[in-house]
Design a protein around this motif. Structure first.
Motif, PDB file in Angstrom:
ATOM      1  N   VAL A 178     -35.918  88.278  -8.713  1.00 15.49           N
ATOM      2  CA  VAL A 178     -37.330  88.050  -8.401  1.00 15.49           C
ATOM      3  C   VAL A 178     -37.445  87.886  -6.894  1.00 15.49           C
ATOM      4  CG1 VAL A 178     -39.320  86.553  -8.755  1.00 15.49           C
ATOM      5  CG2 VAL A 178     -37.696  86.914 -10.617  1.00 15.49           C
ATOM      6  N   ILE A 179     -38.287  88.737  -6.275  1.00 15.99           N
ATOM      7  CA  ILE A 179     -38.483  88.705  -4.824  1.00 15.99           C
ATOM      8  C   ILE A 179     -39.831  88.054  -4.546  1.00 15.99           C
ATOM      9  CG2 ILE A 179     -38.633  90.129  -2.738  1.00 15.99           C
ATOM     10  CD1 ILE A 179     -37.059  92.273  -4.251  1.00 15.99           C
ATOM     11  N   SER A 180     -39.933  87.346  -3.442  1.00 16.77           N
ATOM     12  CA  SER A 180     -41.203  86.703  -3.103  1.00 16.77           C
ATOM     13  C   SER A 180     -42.287  87.758  -2.906  1.00 16.77           C
ATOM     14  CB  SER A 180     -41.048  85.869  -1.833  1.00 16.77           C
ATOM     15  OG  SER A 180     -40.788  86.718  -0.737  1.00 16.77           O
ATOM     16  N   GLY A 181     -43.517  87.374  -3.173  1.00 20.22           N
ATOM     17  CA  GLY A 181     -44.640  88.294  -3.028  1.00 20.22           C
ATOM     18  C   GLY A 181     -44.939  89.059  -4.298  1.00 20.22           C
ATOM     19  N   GLY A 182     -44.250  88.768  -5.388  1.00 16.97           N
ATOM     20  CA  GLY A 182     -44.555  89.402  -6.662  1.00 16.97           C
ATOM     21  C   GLY A 182     -43.794  90.675  -6.948  1.00 16.97           C
ATOM     22  N   ALA A 183     -42.689  90.914  -6.280  1.00 16.38           N
ATOM     23  CA  ALA A 183     -41.868  92.094  -6.534  1.00 16.38           C
ATOM     24  C   ALA A 183     -40.650  91.714  -7.371  1.00 16.38           C
ATOM     25  CB  ALA A 183     -41.431  92.737  -5.226  1.00 16.38           C
ATOM     26  N   LEU A 184     -40.182  92.693  -8.138  1.00 19.36           N
ATOM     27  CA  LEU A 184     -39.020  92.471  -9.006  1.00 19.36           C
ATOM     28  C   LEU A 184     -38.012  93.593  -8.818  1.00 19.36           C
ATOM     29  CD1 LEU A 184     -40.962  91.780 -12.323  1.00 19.36           C
ATOM     30  CD2 LEU A 184     -39.969  90.061 -10.835  1.00 19.36           C
ATOM     31  N   ILE A 185     -36.757  93.274  -9.039  1.00 16.68           N
ATOM     32  CA  ILE A 185     -35.712  94.291  -9.142  1.00 16.68           C
ATOM     33  C   ILE A 185     -35.274  94.264 -10.603  1.00 16.68           C
ATOM     34  CG2 ILE A 185     -33.398  94.957  -8.435  1.00 16.68           C
ATOM     35  CD1 ILE A 185     -34.498  94.849  -5.797  1.00 16.68           C
ATOM     36  N   LEU A 186     -35.330  95.429 -11.231  1.00 19.98           N
ATOM     37  CA  LEU A 186     -35.023  95.529 -12.656  1.00 19.98           C
ATOM     38  C   LEU A 186     -33.651  96.149 -12.870  1.00 19.98           C
ATOM     39  CD1 LEU A 186     -38.449  96.838 -13.999  1.00 19.98           C
ATOM     40  CD2 LEU A 186     -37.672  94.485 -13.773  1.00 19.98           C
ATOM     41  N   ALA A 187     -33.098  95.854 -14.016  1.00 21.95           N
ATOM     42  CA  ALA A 187     -31.845  96.465 -14.449  1.00 21.95           C
ATOM     43  C   ALA A 187     -32.078  97.055 -15.830  1.00 21.95           C
ATOM     44  CB  ALA A 187     -30.728  95.431 -14.493  1.00 21.95           C
ATOM     45  N   GLU A 188     -31.439  98.180 -16.094  1.00 20.21           N
ATOM     46  CA  GLU A 188     -31.532  98.773 -17.428  1.00 20.21           C
ATOM     47  C   GLU A 188     -30.700  97.949 -18.391  1.00 20.21           C
ATOM     48  OE1 GLU A 188     -30.818 102.969 -17.418  1.00 20.21           O
ATOM     49  OE2 GLU A 188     -32.038 103.260 -15.624  1.00 20.21           O
ATOM     50  N   MET A 189     -30.866  98.214 -19.662  1.00 17.52           N
ATOM     51  CA  MET A 189     -30.170  97.428 -20.675  1.00 17.52           C
ATOM     52  C   MET A 189     -28.651  97.580 -20.587  1.00 17.52           C
ATOM     53  SD  MET A 189     -32.493  95.734 -22.130  1.00 17.52           S
ATOM     54  CE  MET A 189     -31.790  95.071 -23.609  1.00 17.52           C
ATOM     55  N   ASP A 190     -28.175  98.719 -20.039  1.00 15.18           N
ATOM     56  CA  ASP A 190     -26.725  98.915 -19.899  1.00 15.18           C
ATOM     57  C   ASP A 190     -26.157  98.246 -18.648  1.00 15.18           C
ATOM     58  OD1 ASP A 190     -27.690 100.561 -17.915  1.00 15.18           O
ATOM     59  OD2 ASP A 190     -26.849 102.417 -18.727  1.00 15.18           O
ATOM     60  N   GLY A 191     -27.005  97.602 -17.850  1.00 13.29           N
ATOM     61  CA  GLY A 191     -26.544  96.860 -16.682  1.00 13.29           C
ATOM     62  C   GLY A 191     -26.747  97.575 -15.358  1.00 13.29           C
ATOM     63  N   LYS A 192     -27.203  98.836 -15.377  1.00 13.17           N
ATOM     64  CA  LYS A 192     -27.427  99.585 -14.134  1.00 13.17           C
ATOM     65  C   LYS A 192     -28.642  99.002 -13.406  1.00 13.17           C
ATOM     66  CE  LYS A 192     -28.409 104.177 -12.407  1.00 13.17           C
ATOM     67  NZ  LYS A 192     -28.854 105.516 -12.779  1.00 13.17           N
ATOM     68  N   VAL A 193     -28.430  98.548 -12.160  1.00 17.61           N
ATOM     69  CA  VAL A 193     -29.468  97.875 -11.388  1.00 17.61           C
ATOM     70  C   VAL A 193     -30.222  98.899 -10.544  1.00 17.61           C
ATOM     71  CG1 VAL A 193     -29.938  96.120  -9.636  1.00 17.61           C
ATOM     72  CG2 VAL A 193     -28.127  95.758 -11.322  1.00 17.61           C
ATOM     73  N   SER A 194     -31.539  98.816 -10.569  1.00 19.56           N
ATOM     74  CA  SER A 194     -32.389  99.682  -9.745  1.00 19.56           C
ATOM     75  C   SER A 194     -32.333  99.220  -8.299  1.00 19.56           C
ATOM     76  CB  SER A 194     -33.829  99.617 -10.257  1.00 19.56           C
ATOM     77  OG  SER A 194     -34.685 100.307  -9.388  1.00 19.56           O
ATOM     78  N   THR A 195     -32.449 100.165  -7.374  1.00 22.79           N
ATOM     79  CA  THR A 195     -32.408  99.810  -5.950  1.00 22.79           C
ATOM     80  C   THR A 195     -33.799  99.541  -5.386  1.00 22.79           C
ATOM     81  OG1 THR A 195     -32.492 102.153  -5.358  1.00 22.79           O
ATOM     82  CG2 THR A 195     -30.319 101.122  -5.531  1.00 22.79           C
ATOM     83  N   LYS A 196     -34.828 100.057  -6.053  1.00 23.12           N
ATOM     84  CA  LYS A 196     -36.190  99.891  -5.532  1.00 23.12           C
ATOM     85  C   LYS A 196     -36.881  98.705  -6.191  1.00 23.12           C
ATOM     86  CE  LYS A 196     -38.247 103.763  -6.303  1.00 23.12           C
ATOM     87  NZ  LYS A 196     -39.081 104.971  -6.283  1.00 23.12           N
ATOM     88  N   PRO A 197     -37.524  97.855  -5.386  1.00 24.78           N
ATOM     89  CA  PRO A 197     -38.321  96.778  -5.980  1.00 24.78           C
ATOM     90  C   PRO A 197     -39.599  97.335  -6.603  1.00 24.78           C
ATOM     91  CG  PRO A 197     -38.413  96.682  -3.591  1.00 24.78           C
ATOM     92  CD  PRO A 197     -37.481  97.784  -3.941  1.00 24.78           C
ATOM     93  N   ILE A 198     -40.102  96.665  -7.614  1.00 23.32           N
ATOM     94  CA  ILE A 198     -41.301  97.096  -8.334  1.00 23.32           C
ATOM     95  C   ILE A 198     -42.309  95.957  -8.312  1.00 23.32           C
ATOM     96  CG2 ILE A 198     -42.189  97.792 -10.584  1.00 23.32           C
ATOM     97  CD1 ILE A 198     -39.479  99.043 -11.113  1.00 23.32           C
ATOM     98  N   ASN A 199     -43.547  96.306  -8.066  1.00 27.55           N
ATOM     99  CA  ASN A 199     -44.617  95.310  -8.044  1.00 27.55           C
ATOM    100  C   ASN A 199     -44.802  94.738  -9.445  1.00 27.55           C
ATOM    101  OD1 ASN A 199     -47.031  93.869  -7.805  1.00 27.55           O
ATOM    102  ND2 ASN A 199     -47.826  95.315  -6.291  1.00 27.55           N
ATOM    103  N   SER A 200     -44.981  93.436  -9.546  1.00 30.13           N
ATOM    104  CA  SER A 200     -45.113  92.803 -10.858  1.00 30.13           C
ATOM    105  C   SER A 200     -46.415  93.182 -11.558  1.00 30.13           C
ATOM    106  CB  SER A 200     -45.005  91.277 -10.721  1.00 30.13           C
ATOM    107  OG  SER A 200     -46.074  90.788  -9.947  1.00 30.13           O
ATOM    108  N   ASP A 201     -47.378  93.798 -10.830  1.00 25.89           N
ATOM    109  CA  ASP A 201     -48.608  94.269 -11.484  1.00 25.89           C
ATOM    110  C   ASP A 201     -48.325  95.410 -12.448  1.00 25.89           C
ATOM    111  OD1 ASP A 201     -50.082  92.407 -10.134  1.00 25.89           O
ATOM    112  OD2 ASP A 201     -50.794  93.813  -8.591  1.00 25.89           O
TER     113      ASP A 201
END
Length: 188
Positions: free
Chosen positions: A158-181
């Motif tokens: 969880v990044i400040s300002g309402g952004a998130l970094i997600l990971a897939e169910m297999d554990g692969k982490v995304s490099t781009k943050p995503i807006n929580s909206d």
């Protein structure tokens, strides 16, 4: 800019509807509608469009016919006095422009507060399951009847300002943050 023109045209049409008796007379009343539109102060700026463009308030035709104090003062000046008077007017214009800028900023703050009053903050925790919205410009968007959400994903960070970094169910982490909206909770 296009939206501003559309808004201005809409307001001029409203003024014309109020001052014309039939639709056939609108072209005769258009100059009066334009004067009314250009000399009315806007809520967002606190100034008239005419003042913002030309730097001084408009002299309406009635002031020319029935001499106002402003017209009498401008006519009776020699060159030196006129230059001094013009310099003072330009200084006043700068002050008025600063007032307009301050008024605009205060207006934006009021609008921002009114908007954020209705916004619900979204709280996500590490390890929580979520779904991610599929936007129309993405490759995953297949058409009208395709799903609007994809996932589930796990909140990795969880990044400040309402952004998130997600990971897939297999554990692969995304490099781009995503807006929580564009994220919603996934319920099993």
């Amino acid at each position: 800019m296009n939206r501003a023109v559309e808004a201005a045209n809409k307001n001029i049409k409203k003024i014309l509807r109020k001052i014309t008796d039939s639709h056939r007379q609108w072209h005769e009343k258009l100059p009066y509608a334009l004067i009314g539109y250009r000399t009315t102060a806007r809520t967002s700026t606190g100034a008239t469009p005419y003042m913002l463009v030309y730097g001084s308030e408009v002299v309406i035709p009635a002031e020319v016919e029935i001499l106002s104090l402003r017209i009498i003062q401008d006519v009776g000046l020699d060159d030196a006095k006129w230059i001094c008077s013009r310099h003072e007017q330009l200084m006043i214009i700068d002050e008025e422009m600063m007032d307009v800028v301050c008024h605009g900023q205060l207006y934006q703050n009021r609008m921002s507060k009114a908007f954020t009053k209705r916004v619900r903050p979204r709280k996500f925790k590490l390890g929580q399951l979520v779904l991610k919205r599929i936007f129309p410009h993405q490759d995953e968007a297949k058409g009208k009847f395709a799903p609007n959400w994809q996932g589930p994903y796990v909140v990795h960070r969880v990044i400040s300002g309402g952004a998130l970094i997600l990971a897939e169910m297999d554990g692969k982490v995304s490099t781009k943050p995503i807006n929580s909206d564009s994220i919603k909770k996934y319920y099993i």
